[in-house]
Scaffold this motif. Sequence first.
Motif, PDB file in Angstrom:
ATOM      1  N   LYS A  27       0.603  -6.494   6.294  1.00  0.00           N
ATOM      2  CA  LYS A  27      -0.646  -6.894   6.941  1.00  0.00           C
ATOM      3  C   LYS A  27      -1.651  -5.747   6.972  1.00  0.00           C
ATOM      4  N   LEU A  28      -1.221  -4.535   7.331  1.00  0.00           N
ATOM      5  CA  LEU A  28      -2.132  -3.411   7.509  1.00  0.00           C
ATOM      6  C   LEU A  28      -2.386  -2.616   6.237  1.00  0.00           C
ATOM      7  N   ASP A  29      -1.488  -2.685   5.282  1.00  0.00           N
ATOM      8  CA  ASP A  29      -1.631  -1.928   4.040  1.00  0.00           C
ATOM      9  C   ASP A  29      -1.106  -2.744   2.868  1.00  0.00           C
ATOM     10  N   PRO A  30      -1.846  -3.793   2.464  1.00  0.00           N
ATOM     11  CA  PRO A  30      -1.318  -4.654   1.394  1.00  0.00           C
ATOM     12  C   PRO A  30      -1.159  -3.943   0.054  1.00  0.00           C
ATOM     13  N   SER A  31      -2.001  -2.952  -0.245  1.00  0.00           N
ATOM     14  CA  SER A  31      -1.908  -2.273  -1.535  1.00  0.00           C
ATOM     15  C   SER A  31      -0.819  -1.202  -1.555  1.00  0.00           C
ATOM     16  N   GLY A  32      -0.436  -0.690  -0.393  1.00  0.00           N
ATOM     17  CA  GLY A  32       0.598   0.331  -0.314  1.00  0.00           C
ATOM     18  C   GLY A  32       0.092   1.751  -0.494  1.00  0.00           C
ATOM     19  N   GLU A  33      -1.227   1.948  -0.598  1.00  0.00           N
ATOM     20  CA  GLU A  33      -1.778   3.287  -0.826  1.00  0.00           C
ATOM     21  C   GLU A  33      -1.592   4.195   0.382  1.00  0.00           C
ATOM     22  N   LYS A  34      -1.762   3.649   1.572  1.00  0.00           N
ATOM     23  CA  LYS A  34      -1.630   4.473   2.774  1.00  0.00           C
ATOM     24  C   LYS A  34      -0.176   4.888   2.987  1.00  0.00           C
ATOM     25  N   ARG A  35       0.751   4.030   2.614  1.00  0.00           N
ATOM     26  CA  ARG A  35       2.171   4.389   2.733  1.00  0.00           C
ATOM     27  C   ARG A  35       2.521   5.532   1.795  1.00  0.00           C
ATOM     28  N   LYS A  36       1.919   5.549   0.610  1.00  0.00           N
ATOM     29  CA  LYS A  36       2.180   6.631  -0.343  1.00  0.00           C
ATOM     30  C   LYS A  36       1.677   7.968   0.188  1.00  0.00           C
ATOM     31  N   ARG A  71       4.353  11.473  11.088  1.00  0.00           N
ATOM     32  CA  ARG A  71       4.934  10.383  10.312  1.00  0.00           C
ATOM     33  C   ARG A  71       5.856   9.577  11.213  1.00  0.00           C
ATOM     34  N   SER A  72       5.380   8.428  11.670  1.00  0.00           N
ATOM     35  CA  SER A  72       6.219   7.585  12.535  1.00  0.00           C
ATOM     36  C   SER A  72       5.895   6.121  12.274  1.00  0.00           C
ATOM     37  N   GLY A  73       6.054   5.704  11.031  1.00  0.00           N
ATOM     38  CA  GLY A  73       5.851   4.300  10.677  1.00  0.00           C
ATOM     39  C   GLY A  73       4.414   3.861  10.841  1.00  0.00           C
ATOM     40  N   ILE A  74       4.224   2.740  11.521  1.00  0.00           N
ATOM     41  CA  ILE A  74       2.886   2.180  11.722  1.00  0.00           C
ATOM     42  C   ILE A  74       2.028   3.095  12.586  1.00  0.00           C
ATOM     43  N   ALA A  75       2.633   3.904  13.438  1.00  0.00           N
ATOM     44  CA  ALA A  75       1.890   4.798  14.333  1.00  0.00           C
ATOM     45  C   ALA A  75       1.571   6.145  13.695  1.00  0.00           C
ATOM     46  N   SER A  76       1.696   6.274  12.377  1.00  0.00           N
ATOM     47  CA  SER A  76       1.422   7.535  11.699  1.00  0.00           C
ATOM     48  C   SER A  76      -0.042   7.924  11.872  1.00  0.00           C
ATOM     49  N   ALA A  77      -0.255   9.236  11.987  1.00  0.00           N
ATOM     50  CA  ALA A  77      -1.615   9.726  12.209  1.00  0.00           C
ATOM     51  C   ALA A  77      -1.750  11.131  11.641  1.00  0.00           C
ATOM     52  N   ILE A  78      -3.007  11.550  11.436  1.00  0.00           N
ATOM     53  CA  ILE A  78      -3.297  12.921  11.038  1.00  0.00           C
ATOM     54  C   ILE A  78      -4.292  13.496  12.032  1.00  0.00           C
ATOM     55  N   PRO A  94      -5.584   7.559  13.122  1.00  0.00           N
ATOM     56  CA  PRO A  94      -4.420   6.724  12.811  1.00  0.00           C
ATOM     57  C   PRO A  94      -4.547   6.199  11.377  1.00  0.00           C
ATOM     58  N   ILE A  95      -3.547   6.430  10.572  1.00  0.00           N
ATOM     59  CA  ILE A  95      -3.630   6.107   9.146  1.00  0.00           C
ATOM     60  C   ILE A  95      -3.702   4.602   8.912  1.00  0.00           C
ATOM     61  N   PHE A  96      -2.938   3.818   9.659  1.00  0.00           N
ATOM     62  CA  PHE A  96      -2.884   2.377   9.426  1.00  0.00           C
ATOM     63  C   PHE A  96      -3.894   1.600  10.261  1.00  0.00           C
ATOM     64  N   ASN A  97      -4.895   2.275  10.803  1.00  0.00           N
ATOM     65  CA  ASN A  97      -5.955   1.596  11.535  1.00  0.00           C
ATOM     66  C   ASN A  97      -6.727   0.699  10.561  1.00  0.00           C
ATOM     67  N   PRO A  98      -7.000  -0.563  10.907  1.00  0.00           N
ATOM     68  CA  PRO A  98      -7.718  -1.445   9.979  1.00  0.00           C
ATOM     69  C   PRO A  98      -9.133  -0.968   9.652  1.00  0.00           C
ATOM     70  N   ASN A  99      -9.735  -0.123  10.503  1.00  0.00           N
ATOM     71  CA  ASN A  99     -11.081   0.378  10.230  1.00  0.00           C
ATOM     72  C   ASN A  99     -11.096   1.525   9.231  1.00  0.00           C
ATOM     73  N   VAL A 100      -9.957   2.141   8.952  1.00  0.00           N
ATOM     74  CA  VAL A 100      -9.874   3.214   7.958  1.00  0.00           C
ATOM     75  C   VAL A 100      -9.749   2.569   6.586  1.00  0.00           C
ATOM     76  N   MET A 101     -10.795   2.750   5.764  1.00  0.00           N
ATOM     77  CA  MET A 101     -10.761   2.150   4.427  1.00  0.00           C
ATOM     78  C   MET A 101      -9.886   2.959   3.476  1.00  0.00           C
ATOM     79  N   ARG A 102     -10.142   4.274   3.416  1.00  0.00           N
ATOM     80  CA  ARG A 102      -9.346   5.111   2.523  1.00  0.00           C
ATOM     81  C   ARG A 102      -9.415   6.561   2.977  1.00  0.00           C
ATOM     82  N   ILE A 103      -8.484   7.347   2.489  1.00  0.00           N
ATOM     83  CA  ILE A 103      -8.426   8.777   2.777  1.00  0.00           C
ATOM     84  C   ILE A 103      -8.383   9.496   1.433  1.00  0.00           C
TER      85      ILE A 103
END
Length: 133
Positions: A27-36, A71-78, A94-103
């Motif tokens: 739901k939060l990262d359909p492309s998988g880029e943020k997980r990488k 690094r803590s799953g959905i709650a990951s942040a920088i 927060p990396i998986f925040n829906p308002n963050v488009m890309r890093i």
Amino acid sequence: MTVYEPLPKLRGGQLLMDYIREAQYKKLDPSGEKRKLIDRSNPERLRSGDIVSVFYKNQKPVNGTIIMVKRSGIASAILLRNKITGLGVEVNVPIFNPNVMRIDILRRPASYRPRNRHYYIRNSRLDVKEIKM
């Protein structure tokens, strides 16, 4: 005595928490880029010391040096640090925040400093300089 058929497995035998975690990632990262970006096995992952630019949907991009990666799953942040007019500013993203488009990684250091969390650079001679885009 009536015997009923067993119910079909809804998750395909997958553990409940793993199933929920995967559903949240889809739901939060359909492309998988943020997980990488936070995967430890990826050589192009985010690391402390990298200079990044974070693009939001409705805001200007935020630039800074990463001083901490959580690094803590959905709650990951920088945690980004930048100096604006001589004043040190830190932003928790927060990396998986829906308002963050890309890093985007703008620059990597020639050699990384020891330790994962660079809290010790605050207000020292090692502190970051003003980063402009």
